[in-house]
Motif scaffolding. Structure first.
Motif, PDB file in Angstrom:
ATOM      1  N   PRO A   1       0.811  -1.213   0.000  1.00  0.00           N
ATOM      2  CA  PRO A   1       0.000   0.000   0.000  1.00  0.00           C
ATOM      3  C   PRO A   1       0.849   1.269   0.000  1.00  0.00           C
ATOM      4  O   PRO A   1       1.896   1.323   0.643  1.00  0.00           O
ATOM      5  N   LEU A   2       0.386   2.264  -0.738  1.00  0.00           N
ATOM      6  CA  LEU A   2       0.970   3.597  -0.598  1.00  0.00           C
ATOM      7  C   LEU A   2       0.653   4.095   0.808  1.00  0.00           C
ATOM      8  O   LEU A   2      -0.432   3.818   1.334  1.00  0.00           O
TER       9      LEU A   2
ATOM     10  N   ILE B   1      -3.301   9.388  -1.962  1.00  0.00           N
ATOM     11  CA  ILE B   1      -3.030   8.344  -0.972  1.00  0.00           C
ATOM     12  C   ILE B   1      -4.215   8.202  -0.020  1.00  0.00           C
ATOM     13  O   ILE B   1      -4.639   7.088   0.311  1.00  0.00           O
ATOM     14  N   ALA B   2      -4.793   9.314   0.408  1.00  0.00           N
ATOM     15  CA  ALA B   2      -5.933   9.279   1.324  1.00  0.00           C
ATOM     16  C   ALA B   2      -7.157   8.643   0.678  1.00  0.00           C
ATOM     17  O   ALA B   2      -7.981   8.029   1.364  1.00  0.00           O
ATOM     18  N   ARG B   3      -7.276   8.746  -0.617  1.00  0.00           N
ATOM     19  CA  ARG B   3      -8.425   8.210  -1.348  1.00  0.00           C
ATOM     20  C   ARG B   3      -8.321   6.697  -1.558  1.00  0.00           C
ATOM     21  O   ARG B   3      -9.314   6.036  -1.869  1.00  0.00           O
ATOM     22  N   SER B   4      -7.133   6.129  -1.371  1.00  0.00           N
ATOM     23  CA  SER B   4      -6.920   4.709  -1.615  1.00  0.00           C
ATOM     24  C   SER B   4      -7.694   3.863  -0.608  1.00  0.00           C
ATOM     25  O   SER B   4      -7.618   4.071   0.594  1.00  0.00           O
TER      26      SER B   4
ATOM     27  N   ASP C   1     -11.045   2.133  -5.084  1.00  0.00           N
ATOM     28  CA  ASP C   1      -9.771   2.523  -5.704  1.00  0.00           C
ATOM     29  C   ASP C   1      -8.641   2.164  -4.754  1.00  0.00           C
ATOM     30  O   ASP C   1      -8.629   2.627  -3.611  1.00  0.00           O
ATOM     31  N   VAL C   2      -7.725   1.345  -5.228  1.00  0.00           N
ATOM     32  CA  VAL C   2      -6.597   0.943  -4.389  1.00  0.00           C
ATOM     33  C   VAL C   2      -5.305   1.243  -5.151  1.00  0.00           C
ATOM     34  O   VAL C   2      -5.128   0.797  -6.281  1.00  0.00           O
ATOM     35  N   PHE C   3      -4.417   2.016  -4.522  1.00  0.00           N
ATOM     36  CA  PHE C   3      -3.147   2.380  -5.143  1.00  0.00           C
ATOM     37  C   PHE C   3      -2.014   1.689  -4.408  1.00  0.00           C
ATOM     38  O   PHE C   3      -1.858   1.837  -3.195  1.00  0.00           O
ATOM     39  N   HIS C   4      -1.228   0.915  -5.166  1.00  0.00           N
ATOM     40  CA  HIS C   4      -0.122   0.149  -4.603  1.00  0.00           C
ATOM     41  C   HIS C   4       1.205   0.793  -4.995  1.00  0.00           C
ATOM     42  O   HIS C   4       1.415   1.126  -6.165  1.00  0.00           O
ATOM     43  N   ALA C   5       2.084   0.927  -4.031  1.00  0.00           N
ATOM     44  CA  ALA C   5       3.440   1.403  -4.288  1.00  0.00           C
ATOM     45  C   ALA C   5       4.270   0.233  -4.798  1.00  0.00           C
ATOM     46  O   ALA C   5       4.212  -0.861  -4.253  1.00  0.00           O
ATOM     47  N   VAL C   6       5.040   0.484  -5.839  1.00  0.00           N
ATOM     48  CA  VAL C   6       6.004  -0.503  -6.332  1.00  0.00           C
ATOM     49  C   VAL C   6       7.372   0.034  -5.938  1.00  0.00           C
ATOM     50  O   VAL C   6       7.751   1.136  -6.337  1.00  0.00           O
TER      51      VAL C   6
ATOM     52  N   VAL D   1       3.544   3.132  -9.334  1.00  0.00           N
ATOM     53  CA  VAL D   1       2.236   2.892  -8.726  1.00  0.00           C
ATOM     54  C   VAL D   1       1.442   1.968  -9.643  1.00  0.00           C
ATOM     55  O   VAL D   1       1.454   2.137 -10.862  1.00  0.00           O
ATOM     56  N   VAL D   2       0.754   1.007  -9.039  1.00  0.00           N
ATOM     57  CA  VAL D   2      -0.219   0.190  -9.762  1.00  0.00           C
ATOM     58  C   VAL D   2      -1.545   0.370  -9.037  1.00  0.00           C
ATOM     59  O   VAL D   2      -1.640   0.131  -7.836  1.00  0.00           O
ATOM     60  N   GLY D   3      -2.548   0.821  -9.773  1.00  0.00           N
ATOM     61  CA  GLY D   3      -3.868   1.024  -9.200  1.00  0.00           C
ATOM     62  C   GLY D   3      -4.842  -0.032  -9.673  1.00  0.00           C
ATOM     63  O   GLY D   3      -4.736  -0.533 -10.790  1.00  0.00           O
ATOM     64  N   VAL D   4      -5.761  -0.383  -8.798  1.00  0.00           N
ATOM     65  CA  VAL D   4      -6.855  -1.283  -9.138  1.00  0.00           C
ATOM     66  C   VAL D   4      -8.138  -0.530  -8.807  1.00  0.00           C
ATOM     67  O   VAL D   4      -8.295  -0.026  -7.694  1.00  0.00           O
ATOM     68  N   HIS D   5      -9.020  -0.444  -9.790  1.00  0.00           N
ATOM     69  CA  HIS D   5     -10.233   0.351  -9.661  1.00  0.00           C
ATOM     70  C   HIS D   5     -11.450  -0.512  -9.981  1.00  0.00           C
ATOM     71  O   HIS D   5     -11.518  -1.102 -11.066  1.00  0.00           O
ATOM     72  N   ARG D   6     -12.352  -0.603  -9.048  1.00  0.00           N
ATOM     73  CA  ARG D   6     -13.579  -1.357  -9.269  1.00  0.00           C
ATOM     74  C   ARG D   6     -14.478  -0.585 -10.228  1.00  0.00           C
ATOM     75  O   ARG D   6     -14.656   0.618 -10.081  1.00  0.00           O
ATOM     76  N   ARG D   7     -14.996  -1.281 -11.235  1.00  0.00           N
ATOM     77  CA  ARG D   7     -15.917  -0.684 -12.196  1.00  0.00           C
ATOM     78  C   ARG D   7     -17.297  -1.310 -12.022  1.00  0.00           C
ATOM     79  O   ARG D   7     -17.450  -2.293 -11.310  1.00  0.00           O
ATOM     80  N   VAL D   8     -18.277  -0.759 -12.705  1.00  0.00           N
ATOM     81  CA  VAL D   8     -19.637  -1.285 -12.640  1.00  0.00           C
ATOM     82  C   VAL D   8     -19.637  -2.742 -13.098  1.00  0.00           C
ATOM     83  O   VAL D   8     -18.937  -3.113 -14.035  1.00  0.00           O
TER      84      VAL D   8
END
Length: 172
Positions: A17-18, A54-57, A61-66, A77-84
């Motif tokens: 996690p970031l 970072i606060a929004r993760s 929406d999840v933002f991962h630090a690489v 950063v690799v983000g994963v975002h839930r869609r409909v």
């Protein structure tokens, strides 16, 4: 998986996690080459913007630090975002100094594999500008294919991940 942040290790990076402590490093790697491609990042990208991201993760929406293998230097950063529906979108950006070294491919592949294992009923998608050949090539290496449809954001194409078959026939 998008409700909880994951921690992974690969041969060349750690993914976790970031945190608020990443704000300065995140600002440093998020230059104009990134903000011109990532629609939700303001330009210029400031430390306040980094803190807000970072606060929004979490949640959808999840933002991962690489990071480097020791977990110290922020590579990207690799983000994963839930869609409909049952779709999860993956997105990423990396520091200029690590581009072209295979780190992004390794990190994105690891996150996609973890996401696929945790959410087997979730279609994993990505959106990419047709002129962003390096990003499209990375996505193809990881197993994404073009759907032939436009993405939700203007000027982007939608790509979807196809898991490699569990079986394979080799012909000699």
């Amino acid at each position: 998986m998008t409700d909880t942040l994951l921690s992974l290790s690969t041969d060349h990076c750690r993914i976790a996690p970031l945190t608020a402590d990443d704000a300065r490093a995140l600002t440093a790697i998020t230059d104009e080459t990134v903000t011109s491609r990532v629609h939700f990042l303001p330009a210029p990208f400031t430390e306040a913007d980094a803190r807000a991201l970072i606060a929004r993760s979490g949640g959808g929406d999840v933002f991962h630090a690489v990071r480097d293998p020791r977990g110290l230097e922020l590579y990207g950063v690799v983000g994963v975002h839930r869609r409909v529906g049952h779709e999860c979108e993956i997105g990423y950006w990396f520091a200029a100094r690590v581009r072209g070294k295979g780190i992004a491919t390794e990190a994105v592949r690891a996150v996609v594999a973890a996401l696929a294992a945790a959410q087997p009923d979730c279609a994993i998608v990505a959106e990419c500008h047709p002129d962003n050949e390096r990003s499209r090539a990375l996505l193809r290496r990881v197993g994404f294919v073009s759907t032939g449809r436009p993405g939700k954001r203007p000027g982007r194409i939608l790509m979807t991940w196809r898991a490699a078959p569990a079986w394979r026939i080799d012909v000699c």
